[in-house]
Write a protein that holds these residues in place. Sequence first.
Motif, PDB file in Angstrom:
ATOM      1  N   ARG A 119       8.155 -37.392  18.259  1.00 19.90           N
ATOM      2  CA  ARG A 119       6.938 -37.197  17.456  1.00 19.90           C
ATOM      3  C   ARG A 119       6.180 -38.512  17.304  1.00 19.90           C
ATOM      4  O   ARG A 119       4.947 -38.539  17.395  1.00 19.90           O
ATOM      5  N   ILE A 123       5.241 -37.121  22.151  1.00 22.61           N
ATOM      6  CA  ILE A 123       5.847 -36.520  23.336  1.00 22.61           C
ATOM      7  C   ILE A 123       6.267 -35.091  23.026  1.00 22.61           C
ATOM      8  O   ILE A 123       6.850 -34.827  21.970  1.00 22.61           O
ATOM      9  N   ALA A 124       5.984 -34.171  23.954  1.00 17.94           N
ATOM     10  CA  ALA A 124       6.391 -32.767  23.794  1.00 17.94           C
ATOM     11  C   ALA A 124       7.916 -32.681  23.705  1.00 17.94           C
ATOM     12  O   ALA A 124       8.627 -33.321  24.480  1.00 17.94           O
ATOM     13  N   ILE A 125       8.398 -31.894  22.778  1.00 19.80           N
ATOM     14  CA  ILE A 125       9.832 -31.804  22.485  1.00 19.80           C
ATOM     15  C   ILE A 125      10.613 -30.976  23.513  1.00 19.80           C
ATOM     16  O   ILE A 125      11.843 -31.038  23.551  1.00 19.80           O
ATOM     17  N   GLU A 126       9.936 -30.228  24.389  1.00 18.87           N
ATOM     18  CA  GLU A 126      10.616 -29.328  25.335  1.00 18.87           C
ATOM     19  C   GLU A 126      11.600 -30.042  26.251  1.00 18.87           C
ATOM     20  O   GLU A 126      12.678 -29.526  26.539  1.00 18.87           O
ATOM     21  N   THR A 127      11.239 -31.241  26.739  1.00 16.35           N
ATOM     22  CA  THR A 127      12.161 -31.940  27.638  1.00 16.35           C
ATOM     23  C   THR A 127      13.445 -32.349  26.912  1.00 16.35           C
ATOM     24  O   THR A 127      14.517 -32.345  27.507  1.00 16.35           O
TER      25      THR A 127
END
Length: 162
Positions: A119, A123-127
Amino acid sequence: MLYFAYGSNLNIDQMAARCPCARPVGPFDLVDHELVFRGVADIVAKPGARVAGGLWRITEECEKALDRYEGVASELYRKEFVTVEVDGCEERALVYMMNRTSVFPPSSDYLSTIAEGFRDFGIAIETLKDAVLRSVSGTWVSPRSPRKKTRPASNSPRTACT
């Protein structure tokens, strides 16, 4: 010097305590590597994969503090350098890679620390979720290359952008 973080060192509060002189540069995707968990975060070479992380500008004192935190002297992690592009210039960035090859999930507290860092860097948390799922299922197999000797950052090559 640049430093590529992909685990708990993405967390701005933790880095402020550990390395008060470190300055975030921004999010960065390291190509041809994959995030895995060995109880703690690690990255491994994997063609075509990407690791979402963050770049920091660090001092020699920061590097020493990170070496202690990452267990370099006890050989938990080793130091390597990767080439990154920042503002159109190629630079070398320090990265820590584990010497273990077993795969198992992180603790919920450790994972929360990393999620906060994701956060912090936008950065997107999916990875992160994908890497955790691979560690729970145990489906990831290590193509680990032989350990390399590392050189101190003070001897790391200079680039045209310095």
